[in-house]
Design an enzyme around this catalytic site. Structure first.
Site, PDB file in Angstrom:
ATOM      1  CB  VAL A  59      44.722  42.477  35.029  1.00  0.00           C
ATOM      2  CG1 VAL A  59      44.433  41.394  36.052  1.00  0.00           C
ATOM      3  CG2 VAL A  59      44.399  41.974  33.621  1.00  0.00           C
ATOM      4  CB  ALA A  62      39.778  44.339  36.248  1.00  0.00           C
ATOM      5  CD  GLU A  63      42.752  40.192  41.803  1.00  0.00           C
ATOM      6  OE1 GLU A  63      42.714  39.461  42.802  1.00  0.00           O
ATOM      7  OE2 GLU A  63      43.454  39.953  40.805  1.00  0.00           O
ATOM      8  CB  SER A  64      41.723  47.413  42.486  1.00  0.00           C
ATOM      9  OG  SER A  64      43.090  47.091  42.455  1.00  0.00           O
TER      10      SER A  64
END
Length: 142
Positions: A59, A62-64
């Protein structure tokens, strides 16, 4: 404005210095006008106790990559990006090697960006499928 892959990757990698992205050894490796890809090593530093890639590390990747990709569509002098929601489906486990997170835009609005981020292994197997919503904010003068 012409897309410049090398400048985009340099910006993303420089912007990540002294952050979680550097701690996780996330490196931005490919970009296009509608996508951004980063890689992250899978080793004991991102394992959960069973020796598998931790879902939280997936996650974070993914957020990065999704948040960095939103910078393609904003005026960085007057706007900034905040992730406001992320969801992840972890579909396959991995113990070692590299994972690659590729963000592709689903919706590009004035104040919201919706991204799909596919996390794959070196063979192209889908490890996690994530969805990220970013809010575009006006920078406050400080």
């Amino acid at each position: 404005m012409t897309f410049d892959k090398d400048k985009t990757l340099e910006f993303c990698n420089t912007f990540s210095k002294n952050t979680l992205m550097e701690t996780l050894n996330i490196e931005y490796i490919d970009a296009g006008s509608d996508f951004l890809t980063a890689k992250m090593p899978v080793n004991s530093s991102v394992h959960q106790p069973m020796g598998l890639l931790h879902g939280g590390a997936s996650v974070a990747l993914a957020e990065s990559v999704g948040s960095a990709a939103s910078h393609f569509f904003i005026d960085a002098k007057s706007q900034e990006v905040r992730g406001i929601e992320i969801s992840a489906n972890h579909l396959k486990s991995i113990r070692e090697g590299f994972v690659f997170g590729t963000a592709r835009i689903i919706h590009k609005g004035k104040s919201l960006h919706l991204w799909e981020i596919k996390i794959t292994d070196e063979a192209g197997n889908l490890i996690s499928l994530c969805k990220l919503t970013n809010m575009v904010l006006t920078k406050e003068n400080k």
